[in-house]
Design a protein around this motif. Structure first.
Motif, PDB file in Angstrom:
ATOM      1  N   UNK A 126       0.776  -1.243   0.150  1.00 49.07           N
ATOM      2  CA  UNK A 126       0.030  -0.015  -0.044  1.00 49.07           C
ATOM      3  C   UNK A 126       1.010   1.250   0.053  1.00 49.07           C
ATOM      4  N   UNK A 127       0.865   2.053  -1.055  1.00 46.39           N
ATOM      5  CA  UNK A 127       1.878   3.177  -1.110  1.00 46.39           C
ATOM      6  C   UNK A 127       0.921   4.437  -0.965  1.00 46.39           C
ATOM      7  N   UNK A 128       1.384   5.174  -0.111  1.00 50.91           N
ATOM      8  CA  UNK A 128       0.780   6.817   0.187  1.00 50.91           C
ATOM      9  C   UNK A 128       1.964   7.755   0.554  1.00 50.91           C
ATOM     10  N   UNK A 129       1.555   9.117   0.393  1.00 54.29           N
ATOM     11  CA  UNK A 129       2.379  10.248   0.851  1.00 54.29           C
ATOM     12  C   UNK A 129       1.835  10.513   1.999  1.00 54.29           C
ATOM     13  N   UNK A 130       2.833  11.100   3.027  1.00 54.16           N
ATOM     14  CA  UNK A 130       2.757  11.718   4.279  1.00 54.16           C
ATOM     15  C   UNK A 130       2.810  13.029   4.129  1.00 54.16           C
ATOM     16  N   UNK A 131       2.181  14.042   4.791  1.00 55.55           N
ATOM     17  CA  UNK A 131       2.546  15.560   4.723  1.00 55.55           C
ATOM     18  C   UNK A 131       3.864  15.853   5.166  1.00 55.55           C
ATOM     19  N   UNK A 132       4.850  15.165   5.684  1.00 52.14           N
ATOM     20  CA  UNK A 132       6.010  15.696   6.235  1.00 52.14           C
ATOM     21  C   UNK A 132       6.959  15.250   4.966  1.00 52.14           C
ATOM     22  N   UNK A 133       6.445  14.803   3.989  1.00 52.95           N
ATOM     23  CA  UNK A 133       7.359  14.743   2.607  1.00 52.95           C
ATOM     24  C   UNK A 133       7.748  13.479   2.242  1.00 52.95           C
ATOM     25  N   UNK A 134       7.398  12.296   3.034  1.00 57.02           N
ATOM     26  CA  UNK A 134       8.029  10.830   2.586  1.00 57.02           C
ATOM     27  C   UNK A 134       6.618  10.359   1.708  1.00 57.02           C
ATOM     28  N   UNK A 135       7.094   9.196   0.757  1.00 57.76           N
ATOM     29  CA  UNK A 135       6.371   8.323   0.362  1.00 57.76           C
ATOM     30  C   UNK A 135       6.721   7.076   1.034  1.00 57.76           C
ATOM     31  N   UNK A 136       5.695   6.218   1.368  1.00 58.79           N
ATOM     32  CA  UNK A 136       5.718   5.149   2.144  1.00 58.79           C
ATOM     33  C   UNK A 136       5.237   3.985   1.243  1.00 58.79           C
ATOM     34  N   UNK A 137       5.736   2.883   1.303  1.00 58.81           N
ATOM     35  CA  UNK A 137       5.412   1.414   0.762  1.00 58.81           C
ATOM     36  C   UNK A 137       5.224   0.751   1.867  1.00 58.81           C
ATOM     37  N   UNK A 138       4.116   0.122   2.278  1.00 62.57           N
ATOM     38  CA  UNK A 138       3.932  -0.643   3.480  1.00 62.57           C
ATOM     39  C   UNK A 138       3.258  -2.069   2.937  1.00 62.57           C
ATOM     40  N   UNK A 140       1.327  -5.299   2.602  1.00 60.75           N
ATOM     41  CA  UNK A 140       0.004  -5.395   2.785  1.00 60.75           C
ATOM     42  C   UNK A 140      -0.690  -6.615   3.587  1.00 60.75           C
ATOM     43  N   UNK A 141       0.348  -7.438   3.781  1.00 61.03           N
ATOM     44  CA  UNK A 141       0.051  -8.565   5.076  1.00 61.03           C
ATOM     45  C   UNK A 141       0.580  -7.876   6.240  1.00 61.03           C
ATOM     46  N   UNK A 142       1.812  -7.843   6.252  1.00 56.85           N
ATOM     47  CA  UNK A 142       2.350  -7.342   7.648  1.00 56.85           C
ATOM     48  C   UNK A 142       2.043  -6.072   8.294  1.00 56.85           C
ATOM     49  N   UNK A 143       1.949  -5.048   7.455  1.00 51.86           N
ATOM     50  CA  UNK A 143       1.894  -3.573   7.889  1.00 51.86           C
ATOM     51  C   UNK A 143       3.302  -3.039   8.056  1.00 51.86           C
ATOM     52  N   UNK A 144       4.128  -3.869   7.970  1.00 54.32           N
ATOM     53  CA  UNK A 144       5.598  -3.119   8.066  1.00 54.32           C
ATOM     54  C   UNK A 144       6.083  -2.555   6.709  1.00 54.32           C
ATOM     55  N   UNK A 145       6.876  -1.464   6.987  1.00 56.83           N
ATOM     56  CA  UNK A 145       7.437  -0.825   5.883  1.00 56.83           C
ATOM     57  C   UNK A 145       8.547  -1.359   4.988  1.00 56.83           C
ATOM     58  N   UNK A 146       7.955  -1.444   3.661  1.00 60.03           N
ATOM     59  CA  UNK A 146       8.893  -1.978   2.540  1.00 60.03           C
ATOM     60  C   UNK A 146      10.065  -1.065   2.425  1.00 60.03           C
ATOM     61  N   UNK A 147       9.488   0.376   2.071  1.00 61.68           N
ATOM     62  CA  UNK A 147      10.325   1.218   1.678  1.00 61.68           C
ATOM     63  C   UNK A 147       9.836   2.675   1.982  1.00 61.68           C
ATOM     64  N   UNK A 148      10.556   3.631   2.245  1.00 63.59           N
ATOM     65  CA  UNK A 148      10.167   5.164   2.235  1.00 63.59           C
ATOM     66  C   UNK A 148      11.148   6.037   1.659  1.00 63.59           C
ATOM     67  N   UNK A 149      10.665   7.121   0.853  1.00 60.77           N
ATOM     68  CA  UNK A 149      11.744   7.857   0.343  1.00 60.77           C
ATOM     69  C   UNK A 149      11.095   9.409   0.396  1.00 60.77           C
ATOM     70  N   UNK A 150      12.157  10.122   0.541  1.00 57.40           N
ATOM     71  CA  UNK A 150      11.936  11.740   0.492  1.00 57.40           C
ATOM     72  C   UNK A 150      12.160  12.348  -0.677  1.00 57.40           C
TER      73      UNK A 150
END
Length: 193
Positions: A126-138, A140-150
């Motif tokens: 599940x990929x989304x943007x957060x207001x603090x300026x990072x993109x997260x890929x979570x 979908x099974x575990x809810x753990x971060x796969x990657x994040x990028x600013x």
């Protein structure tokens, strides 16, 4: 159709234009609704995410978060994914609204960063943007971060990622006051490998 300042969702027959039902929340409804065969899902500034019966608009369940829910959700066969201004991305079971997992964005000024983004689902994330300026890929099974990028240093993101299946596209914004902005306005493409 979500009606922002009336705090409600209205279902309309696509052929006739006739109103089928209306559901009232206790806060403004900003994000789009997402529907499955049986349900319609919507978030509200009353801090809740709702599951409605698609036929009659009656509430099936609601899930309360710590802050406003500004964006819509995304669905797969069994789960619904959505973000909240409390800084969490949630994964709930569609049938009963039970929490499968939630994951938190990075802290900013002592609290998690708000999410104004509808998650985009890939096969694994599940990929989304957060207001603090990072993109997260979570995951979908575990809810753990796969990657994040600013993608743009000191910039904010209030957008939903768009994708062509090979890349994610996002918009960044400067943050701070008019006389002292930090960051940059930009369109960013992130290639998936």
């Amino acid at each position: 159709v979500s009606v922002f300042d009336q705090s409600r969702l209205v279902a309309v027959d696509a052929v006739t234009g006739k109103r089928l039902w209306s559901f009232q929340t206790k806060g403004w409804v900003h994000g789009p609704a997402v529907a499955t065969e049986k349900h319609v899902f919507i978030g509200s500034q009353d801090k809740s995410f709702y599951c409605l019966d698609k036929k009659d608009g009656k509430k099936v369940w609601s899930y309360e978060t710590g802050r406003r829910v500004e964006a819509g959700g995304a669905v797969d066969d069994r789960f619904v994914y959505f973000g909240s201004c409390d800084g969490y991305l949630y994964c709930l079971t569609q049938e009963d609204g039970k929490l499968r997992w939630r994951t938190q964005t990075e802290m900013r000024d002592g609290r998690p960063s708000a999410i104004y983004s509808v998650p985009v689902l890939t096969q694994a994330s599940a990929v989304f943007a957060a207001a603090e300026g990072q993109v997260y890929a979570i995951d979908r099974i575990t809810g753990k971060a796969r990657w994040k990028l600013r993608p743009a240093e000191k910039s904010a993101m209030y957008c939903t990622p768009a994708t062509d299946g090979e890349r994610f596209f996002l918009v960044t914004h400067p943050q701070g006051g008019p006389g002292d902005p930090e960051g940059e306005p930009s369109l960013v493409a992130i290639e998936l490998k």
